[in-house]
Design a protein around this motif. Structure first.
Motif, PDB file in Angstrom:
ATOM      1  N   ALA A 565      -8.148   5.205  -7.270  1.00  0.00           N
ATOM      2  CA  ALA A 565      -7.220   4.376  -6.499  1.00  0.00           C
ATOM      3  C   ALA A 565      -5.793   4.895  -6.557  1.00  0.00           C
ATOM      4  CB  ALA A 565      -7.271   2.933  -7.001  1.00  0.00           C
ATOM      5  N   GLY A 566      -5.550   5.932  -7.358  1.00  0.00           N
ATOM      6  CA  GLY A 566      -4.253   6.588  -7.357  1.00  0.00           C
ATOM      7  C   GLY A 566      -3.115   5.685  -7.786  1.00  0.00           C
ATOM      8  N   LEU A 567      -2.038   5.728  -7.011  1.00  0.00           N
ATOM      9  CA  LEU A 567      -0.826   4.941  -7.261  1.00  0.00           C
ATOM     10  C   LEU A 567      -0.545   4.122  -6.008  1.00  0.00           C
ATOM     11  CD1 LEU A 567       1.283   7.860  -8.805  1.00  0.00           C
ATOM     12  CD2 LEU A 567      -0.029   6.134 -10.051  1.00  0.00           C
ATOM     13  N   PRO A 568      -1.184   2.943  -5.884  1.00  0.00           N
ATOM     14  CA  PRO A 568      -1.224   2.257  -4.589  1.00  0.00           C
ATOM     15  C   PRO A 568      -0.050   1.350  -4.262  1.00  0.00           C
ATOM     16  CG  PRO A 568      -2.662   1.165  -6.147  1.00  0.00           C
ATOM     17  CD  PRO A 568      -2.080   2.338  -6.863  1.00  0.00           C
ATOM     18  N   GLY A 569       0.940   1.216  -5.166  1.00  0.00           N
ATOM     19  CA  GLY A 569       2.071   0.365  -4.839  1.00  0.00           C
ATOM     20  C   GLY A 569       1.813  -1.103  -5.092  1.00  0.00           C
ATOM     21  N   GLN A 570       2.656  -1.953  -4.513  1.00  0.00           N
ATOM     22  CA  GLN A 570       2.743  -3.364  -4.887  1.00  0.00           C
ATOM     23  C   GLN A 570       1.499  -4.176  -4.590  1.00  0.00           C
ATOM     24  OE1 GLN A 570       6.124  -3.875  -2.254  1.00  0.00           O
ATOM     25  NE2 GLN A 570       5.046  -5.402  -1.022  1.00  0.00           N
ATOM     26  N   GLU A 571       0.675  -3.758  -3.629  1.00  0.00           N
ATOM     27  CA  GLU A 571      -0.523  -4.508  -3.241  1.00  0.00           C
ATOM     28  C   GLU A 571      -1.778  -3.966  -3.913  1.00  0.00           C
ATOM     29  OE1 GLU A 571      -1.264  -7.136  -0.982  1.00  0.00           O
ATOM     30  OE2 GLU A 571       0.852  -7.657  -1.153  1.00  0.00           O
ATOM     31  N   SER A 572      -1.614  -3.363  -5.063  1.00  0.00           N
ATOM     32  CA  SER A 572      -2.695  -2.661  -5.751  1.00  0.00           C
ATOM     33  C   SER A 572      -3.965  -3.482  -5.869  1.00  0.00           C
ATOM     34  CB  SER A 572      -2.207  -2.231  -7.135  1.00  0.00           C
ATOM     35  OG  SER A 572      -3.253  -1.666  -7.887  1.00  0.00           O
ATOM     36  N   GLY A 573      -3.862  -4.673  -6.447  1.00  0.00           N
ATOM     37  CA  GLY A 573      -5.049  -5.480  -6.686  1.00  0.00           C
ATOM     38  C   GLY A 573      -5.760  -5.902  -5.421  1.00  0.00           C
ATOM     39  N   ASN A 574      -4.993  -6.277  -4.406  1.00  0.00           N
ATOM     40  CA  ASN A 574      -5.612  -6.665  -3.134  1.00  0.00           C
ATOM     41  C   ASN A 574      -6.325  -5.489  -2.481  1.00  0.00           C
ATOM     42  OD1 ASN A 574      -4.785  -9.359  -3.237  1.00  0.00           O
ATOM     43  ND2 ASN A 574      -2.809  -8.907  -2.288  1.00  0.00           N
ATOM     44  N   ALA A 575      -5.701  -4.300  -2.570  1.00  0.00           N
ATOM     45  CA  ALA A 575      -6.285  -3.120  -1.929  1.00  0.00           C
ATOM     46  C   ALA A 575      -7.608  -2.732  -2.580  1.00  0.00           C
ATOM     47  CB  ALA A 575      -5.294  -1.962  -1.990  1.00  0.00           C
TER      48      ALA A 575
END
Length: 841
Positions: A565-575
């Protein structure tokens, strides 16, 4: 090849051997090419000329020199022109969002954007970031990143960029730049060039200089310069130098890389800025092609400068000709006008140095207490885009027995610190300089403050509640008794692990920017092994800055799925929840190779000071990442371009249509003589501080302050540096990104891609080419697309192969040539899954 300092002709350069050795030198290239306003810069050039023609010497110098660290609100600020009500420029990090601000978004990192392989998302992400910078009053966003490219997998800042493949990086650079600049903000392509590790990137306190990246001419063109050519062709407004040396000349004063390669061969029309305190000279850097000094002071908060009043003095004493100063300022202002800053600008409404509403305007001097933060919310609806990219960049590496997607399981256990919130909050460590809780970006100047961070456990717990799924979780990687209790009997155990890295000025757990190893942090490898020894349906999610060793996970029968999942930013958990539960079908492809052991990559970070003059010889040439694995027949765990889906795809019907664009013609002719704009008052008395002027402590000014102007100085500058006469054009140059005929279409390739499965999905067809020579990589990526396909639907993949795509750099002619060796095109789902092939006649 050896770049000997005494060489000045293409014939002499071509005679050198293609190897890299300690002490290699860049050849001199002077004068610095002056802007001509071509390649879509015409209107901006006219406006810039008119503006610069009105300026005094001091005003021109003020636009080239930063005011010093913490001198104004932004991380970089040039001087102003009060007479014309021009406030100067605000330059701000960074490549995934606004650093040191609030009410802004934290976007997925560059490596995640690349993993989508989707040009629409490249550009949309760039535009969203650019609009947020615009809304804060920022003139130049310090991104995107193509250097480091990713030569070594442990390189600390690889995640800021896109991929070790130059074509994927080049496309991502170009589209990101277009998006940023469409939002009326100057994009800054960085770091030019060869910044491929963090250790010893800058001069050490003991006087040791930064490492010298020694590289041959062919490798420079075919690998590291390639994405910067794409950036220039996309119209990028500014380019930032790197800290390191290139063939023993610092990036900010390397006349070959700046004058010859960037401004001449690539015909770059914007301005070149130094990285912060990467400038090592005054006159020499001006002649070598530097246009803007950042942060303006010689080192952090010193109050000293290489330019400022020194540049004023150099013009007045005749060392630097007016045309060179004018070219600097015209380039800066042309970039300003090209992106429409003159119509889209708002006041700077944030402050980098305090989160409070009120603070000092000049924080370094603690002067001018006033309102400095206006807390303007610039996020718009970008959370939706961030979530989309987070899902579209999640690579499904393993999925046995259809373990995924989850379908309302009776129970799940979510395990690992990386699934959970940091107890200190998402911004608890400055510039994200720690590894606590879930990892969603690396550390350093390329970060942004999170407005919030959705941890995976938060989103997964909410999904479980909707599904009436029994839910347990453990955050402590070392509490194995609690982990055992949680995963025993669970229908699925989802284990999270991470690996972090960043910039060298921060050390985390002994990692000085670059990673010490390619294993998971927090003993997550042992944690996963423990869970898998208990639960036969163990699903692994990896938040990492790059590749880690996963061979044991791949071969463990109880590890049923692996996702990067890399470094997905602020919406990490939802993504990640979208992917795990099938709300989104995985489509991402890996943008790097996953080796089975560290040695598989063939190159590594040099972690120790090797000498008092450290040298890094890039002897592997163009053979990095998958090119190295292919050439040495090394089987990876997962190859470059690999990624699974919840459906299946087939490839068929390869067609190749040959075009006839005509022969390649080197650019001929000469430039116009160097222009000057306006007149300069050469009286030193008129370059002094005005009477009663209030001097802010450590602020960088263009005024002389009584400095005597020596006359009759010896001519010590490099030969040709002050030559304003017409200059010959380079055969490989003449247009943005190089000779315009490099982009002639030579072949059009089509293939049919079919979704043979039962669910809708997006496939990423990839086109590779074998250039044919024994010294070429087996295949090199040249094109890709994202095709959205319903079940049983077929669509056509199409790619136009350009002359550049099938050319090699020829050191003898100093131009691109199509070799005599046979060329083959391949199309398929990854670099090692290429079912279609055809000869290029």
């Amino acid at each position: 090849m050896l770049w000997a300092a005494s060489l000045g002709s293409a014939v002499a350069l071509a005679a050198l051997a293609s190897a890299q050795h300690d002490g290699d030198h860049s050849p001199p290239s002077y004068p610095s090419p002056w802007m001509r306003g071509g390649n879509g810069w015409q209107d901006a050039y006219i406006k810039a000329k008119d503006f610069v023609s009105q300026l005094t010497l001091l005003e021109k110098v003020n636009l080239t020199t930063g005011v010093g660290w913490e001198g104004e609100a932004c991380v970089g600020n040039t001087g102003s022109i009060p007479r014309l009500n021009f406030r100067g420029l605000c330059l701000q990090d960074g490549p995934l969002g606004i650093r040191f601000a609030d009410q802004n978004s934290a976007f997925p990192a560059g490596v995640n954007a690349a993993a989508t392989w989707t040009t629409r998302l490249f550009k949309t992400r760039g535009n969203a970031m650019g609009s947020e910078h615009r809304g804060k009053g920022i003139d130049a966003q310090l991104g995107p990143v193509a250097g480091g490219l990713g030569r070594v997998p442990a390189g600390g800042r690889n995640w800021e960029g896109f991929s070790p493949d130059p074509v994927l990086t080049g496309v991502a650079m170009a589209e990101t730049i277009k998006g940023i600049q469409d939002a009326n903000v100057i994009a800054t392509a960085k770091h030019f060039i060869m910044n491929e590790q963090e250790f010893n990137r800058e001069a050490l306190s003991d006087g040791t200089p930064a490492y010298s990246a020694n590289i041959d001419d062919k490798t420079m063109h075919e690998l590291y310069l390639w994405p910067f050519a794409d950036a220039v062709r996309a119209g990028v407004g500014s380019i930032m130098c790197s800290y390191n040396r290139i063939n023993n000349s610092y990036g900010s004063e390397n006349s070959y890389t700046l004058n010859h390669l960037l401004k001449n061969e690539l015909d770059f029309q914007g301005f070149v800025m130094s990285d912060w305190w990467a400038q090592h000279s005054g006159v020499a850097s001006a002649f070598a092609g530097l246009d803007m000094s950042m942060a303006g002071d010689q080192n952090l908060g010193s109050g000293n400068t290489h330019w400022g009043f020194h540049l004023t003095e150099a013009v007045l004493n005749g060392t630097i000709p007016q045309w060179r100063l004018d070219d600097m300022v015209v380039r800066i202002m042309a970039a300003y006008y090209k992106v429409g800053r003159d119509t889209a600008r708002v006041d700077v409404n944030f402050n980098s140095w305090t989160k409070e509403t009120f603070g000092y305007r000049h924080a370094g001097a603690k002067e001018g207490y006033e309102q400095v933060n206006f807390h303007v919310n610039v996020q718009g609806d970008h959370a939706r885009l961030i979530r989309e990219i987070g899902g579209a960049s999640t690579v499904l590496l393993k999925n046995t027995n259809n373990a995924l997607p989850l379908k309302k399981p009776s129970s799940i256990a979510v395990i690992g610190e990386d699934a959970h919130d940091s107890p200190d909050g998402p911004n608890g460590c400055d510039d994200r300089g720690c590894d606590k809780g879930t990892l969603a970006m690396g550390w350093g100047s390329g970060t942004a403050n999170f407005p919030y961070l959705i941890a995976p456990v938060t989103a997964l717990k909410a999904q479980a509640a909707r599904d009436k799924t029994k839910f347990t979780n453990v955050s402590d990687n070392y509490d194995l008794s609690a982990v055992t209790a949680a995963v025993t009997g669970a229908e699925a155990a989802i284990v999270f692990g991470n690996a972090d890295s960043g910039e060298a000025y921060i050390t985390v757990d002994g990692n000085q920017g670059d990673r010490k190893n390619l294993t998971l942090w927090g003993d997550a490898d042992a944690l996963i092994a423990h869970v898998a020894s208990i639960n036969p349906n163990t699903i692994v999610v990896l938040h990492t800055v790059g590749p880690v060793i996963v061979e044991a996970l791949k071969n463990n029968p109880n590890v049923t799925a692996i996702l990067w999942a890399g470094l997905p930013g602020q919406e990490s958990g939802n993504a990640i929840t979208d992917i795990l539960y099938g709300a989104r079908n995985p489509s991402a492809k890996s943008v790097f190779t996953w080796g089975k052991k560290r040695e598989d990559w063939g190159v590594d970070v040099v972690y120790k000071k090797t000498s008092d003059n450290p040298q890094l010889n890039f002897n592997e040439g163009v053979f990095i990442d998958y090119r190295h694995f292919d050439a040495n027949e090394i089987e990876p765990s997962y190859e470059f371009g690999f990624g699974l889906s919840y459906t299946n795809y087939s490839y068929s019907n390869l067609q190749i249509e040959k075009k006839s664009p005509g022969p390649y013609e080197p650019t001929l002719g000469k430039t116009e003589p160097a222009p000057t704009f306006g007149t300069i008052d050469m009286d030193p008395a008129n370059a002094q501080f005005p009477p009663g002027f209030h001097i802010v402590n450590k602020y960088i000014y263009p005024f002389l302050n009584g400095t005597a102007i020596p006359t009759g100085l010896p001519q010590t500058f490099p030969k040709g540096a002050n030559d304003s006469s017409s200059q010959p054009k380079l055969g490989a140059g003449g247009s943005g990104g190089g000779n315009r005929q490099l982009y002639d279409v030579m072949y059009t390739v089509t293939a049919t891609v079919t979704n043979t499965g039962a669910v809708k999905g997006t496939e990423i067809p990839q086109l590779y080419i074998s250039l044919g020579a024994p010294t070429d990589p087996k295949v090199v990526l040249r094109g890709f697309d994202d095709l959205i396909l319903d079940p049983k639907e077929s669509r056509t993949f199409k790619y136009d192969i350009t002359r550049r795509d099938i050319s090699n750099w020829d050191t003898a002619s100093q131009n691109w040539v199509i070799s005599e060796f046979p060329k083959t095109v391949y199309v398929g789902a990854s670099s090692r899954n290429l079912p279609l092939s055809g000869k290029l006649s």
